[in-house]
Design a protein around this motif. Structure first.
Motif, PDB file in Angstrom:
ATOM      1  N   ALA A 155       0.832  -1.197   0.000  1.00 51.82           N
ATOM      2  CA  ALA A 155       0.000   0.000   0.000  1.00 51.82           C
ATOM      3  C   ALA A 155       0.870   1.251   0.000  1.00 51.82           C
ATOM      4  N   TRP A 156       0.270   2.315  -0.436  1.00 49.61           N
ATOM      5  CA  TRP A 156       0.865   3.647  -0.332  1.00 49.61           C
ATOM      6  C   TRP A 156      -0.001   4.474   0.614  1.00 49.61           C
ATOM      7  N   TYR A 157       0.665   5.120   1.546  1.00 47.35           N
ATOM      8  CA  TYR A 157       0.036   6.066   2.454  1.00 47.35           C
ATOM      9  C   TYR A 157       0.681   7.433   2.229  1.00 47.35           C
ATOM     10  N   ARG A 158       0.034   8.446   2.734  1.00 44.15           N
ATOM     11  CA  ARG A 158       0.635   9.777   2.690  1.00 44.15           C
ATOM     12  C   ARG A 158       0.298  10.548   3.957  1.00 44.15           C
ATOM     13  N   GLN A 159       1.176  11.486   4.262  1.00 48.73           N
ATOM     14  CA  GLN A 159       0.966  12.338   5.426  1.00 48.73           C
ATOM     15  C   GLN A 159       1.353  13.759   5.082  1.00 48.73           C
ATOM     16  N   ALA A 160       0.365  14.636   5.119  1.00 47.39           N
ATOM     17  CA  ALA A 160       0.594  16.053   4.878  1.00 47.39           C
ATOM     18  C   ALA A 160       0.895  16.740   6.211  1.00 47.39           C
ATOM     19  N   PRO A 161       1.560  17.882   6.169  1.00 41.89           N
ATOM     20  CA  PRO A 161       1.883  18.589   7.414  1.00 41.89           C
ATOM     21  C   PRO A 161       0.638  18.860   8.251  1.00 41.89           C
ATOM     22  N   GLY A 162       0.695  18.495   9.525  1.00 35.96           N
ATOM     23  CA  GLY A 162      -0.413  18.748  10.426  1.00 35.96           C
ATOM     24  C   GLY A 162      -1.588  17.807  10.287  1.00 35.96           C
ATOM     25  N   LYS A 163      -1.436  16.779   9.454  1.00 36.04           N
ATOM     26  CA  LYS A 163      -2.530  15.838   9.231  1.00 36.04           C
ATOM     27  C   LYS A 163      -2.101  14.423   9.572  1.00 36.04           C
ATOM     28  N   GLN A 164      -3.092  13.558   9.757  1.00 36.79           N
ATOM     29  CA  GLN A 164      -2.797  12.157  10.025  1.00 36.79           C
ATOM     30  C   GLN A 164      -2.394  11.438   8.745  1.00 36.79           C
ATOM     31  N   ARG A 165      -1.640  10.368   8.924  1.00 37.89           N
ATOM     32  CA  ARG A 165      -1.291   9.533   7.787  1.00 37.89           C
ATOM     33  C   ARG A 165      -2.566   8.868   7.274  1.00 37.89           C
ATOM     34  N   GLU A 166      -2.718   8.846   5.944  1.00 40.71           N
ATOM     35  CA  GLU A 166      -3.913   8.270   5.351  1.00 40.71           C
ATOM     36  C   GLU A 166      -3.558   7.304   4.240  1.00 40.71           C
ATOM     37  N   LEU A 167      -4.424   6.319   4.055  1.00 38.79           N
ATOM     38  CA  LEU A 167      -4.248   5.353   2.988  1.00 38.79           C
ATOM     39  C   LEU A 167      -4.568   6.011   1.653  1.00 38.79           C
ATOM     40  N   VAL A 168      -3.674   5.850   0.703  1.00 37.92           N
ATOM     41  CA  VAL A 168      -3.894   6.374  -0.650  1.00 37.92           C
ATOM     42  C   VAL A 168      -4.389   5.263  -1.576  1.00 37.92           C
ATOM     43  N   ALA A 169      -3.670   4.157  -1.590  1.00 33.97           N
ATOM     44  CA  ALA A 169      -4.020   3.045  -2.470  1.00 33.97           C
ATOM     45  C   ALA A 169      -3.390   1.770  -1.932  1.00 33.97           C
ATOM     46  N   GLY A 170      -4.078   0.664  -2.164  1.00 39.43           N
ATOM     47  CA  GLY A 170      -3.566  -0.626  -1.748  1.00 39.43           C
ATOM     48  C   GLY A 170      -3.707  -1.651  -2.855  1.00 39.43           C
ATOM     49  N   ILE A 171      -2.817  -2.647  -2.824  1.00 40.55           N
ATOM     50  CA  ILE A 171      -2.889  -3.754  -3.771  1.00 40.55           C
ATOM     51  C   ILE A 171      -2.576  -5.026  -3.006  1.00 40.55           C
ATOM     52  N   SER A 172      -3.478  -5.982  -3.089  1.00 39.98           N
ATOM     53  CA  SER A 172      -3.294  -7.211  -2.332  1.00 39.98           C
ATOM     54  C   SER A 172      -2.291  -8.128  -3.016  1.00 39.98           C
ATOM     55  N   SER A 173      -1.980  -9.224  -2.331  1.00 38.60           N
ATOM     56  CA  SER A 173      -1.080 -10.211  -2.916  1.00 38.60           C
ATOM     57  C   SER A 173      -1.687 -10.839  -4.172  1.00 38.60           C
ATOM     58  N   LEU A 174      -3.004 -10.732  -4.295  1.00 41.13           N
ATOM     59  CA  LEU A 174      -3.694 -11.235  -5.487  1.00 41.13           C
ATOM     60  C   LEU A 174      -3.959 -10.136  -6.502  1.00 41.13           C
ATOM     61  N   SER A 175      -3.397  -8.963  -6.241  1.00 45.98           N
ATOM     62  CA  SER A 175      -3.495  -7.788  -7.120  1.00 45.98           C
ATOM     63  C   SER A 175      -4.869  -7.140  -7.147  1.00 45.98           C
ATOM     64  N   ASP A 176      -5.669  -7.376  -6.117  1.00 42.76           N
ATOM     65  CA  ASP A 176      -6.889  -6.583  -5.956  1.00 42.76           C
ATOM     66  C   ASP A 176      -6.490  -5.200  -5.465  1.00 42.76           C
ATOM     67  N   THR A 177      -7.117  -4.175  -5.994  1.00 47.07           N
ATOM     68  CA  THR A 177      -6.742  -2.813  -5.653  1.00 47.07           C
ATOM     69  C   THR A 177      -7.880  -2.051  -4.966  1.00 47.07           C
ATOM     70  N   ASN A 178      -7.492  -1.065  -4.188  1.00 47.46           N
ATOM     71  CA  ASN A 178      -8.458  -0.149  -3.598  1.00 47.46           C
ATOM     72  C   ASN A 178      -7.818   1.226  -3.496  1.00 47.46           C
ATOM     73  N   TYR A 179      -8.659   2.259  -3.529  1.00 40.68           N
ATOM     74  CA  TYR A 179      -8.178   3.633  -3.564  1.00 40.68           C
ATOM     75  C   TYR A 179      -8.980   4.517  -2.625  1.00 40.68           C
ATOM     76  N   ALA A 180      -8.308   5.535  -2.107  1.00 42.49           N
ATOM     77  CA  ALA A 180      -9.023   6.587  -1.401  1.00 42.49           C
ATOM     78  C   ALA A 180      -9.892   7.336  -2.399  1.00 42.49           C
ATOM     79  N   ALA A 181     -11.029   7.821  -1.931  1.00 45.83           N
ATOM     80  CA  ALA A 181     -11.950   8.522  -2.825  1.00 45.83           C
ATOM     81  C   ALA A 181     -11.296   9.729  -3.479  1.00 45.83           C
ATOM     82  N   SER A 182     -10.386  10.361  -2.762  1.00 49.70           N
ATOM     83  CA  SER A 182      -9.768  11.592  -3.258  1.00 49.70           C
ATOM     84  C   SER A 182      -8.814  11.363  -4.424  1.00 49.70           C
TER      85      SER A 182
END
Length: 117
Positions: free
Chosen positions: A35-62
């Motif tokens: 997965a990829w996460y991101r953290q902007a200044p003053g904000k919590q770390r958030e999930l951006v996108a994930g890919i499973s071992s089977l290559s299923d993907t999911n994304y943040a709405a943004s």
């Protein structure tokens, strides 16, 4: 020793694109969810996108429709293609490897992405 090494960050103008890479070593990459996460200044770390071992993907709405996550098990690498970047995407981007069955998770050191004119 487990290492997740991110690369590809930098400064880009609004509307531009970047591709982040995360090269993993010390783990059996193909069995890990990535997965990829991101953290902007003053904000919590958030999930951006994930890919499973089977290559299923999911994304943040943004980022849905603008970002694409992929993996190359032969190269032990996960990618994040980022298009149509805007200033709100500015953050440190972190790579994450997780194995729920083994109860293990690892983080990279992060790579800075700055979207500015």
């Amino acid at each position: 020793q487990v290492q997740l090494v991110e690369s590809g960050g930098g400064l880009v103008q609004p509307g531009g694109s970047l591709r982040l890479s995360c090269a993993a070593s010390g783990i059996t990459f193909r069995i890990y969810d990535m997965a990829w996460y991101r953290q902007a200044p003053g904000k919590q770390r958030e999930l951006v996108a994930g890919i499973s071992s089977l290559s299923d993907t999911n994304y943040a709405a943004s980022v849905k429709g603008r970002f694409a996550i992929s993996r190359d098990n032969a190269k032990n690498t996960v990618y994040l293609q980022m298009n149509s970047l805007n200033p709100e995407d500015t953050a440190v981007y972190y790579c994450n490897a997780r194995s729920l069955p083994m109860g293990l998770a690892f983080w990279g050191q992060g790579t800075q992405v700055t979207v500015s004119s």
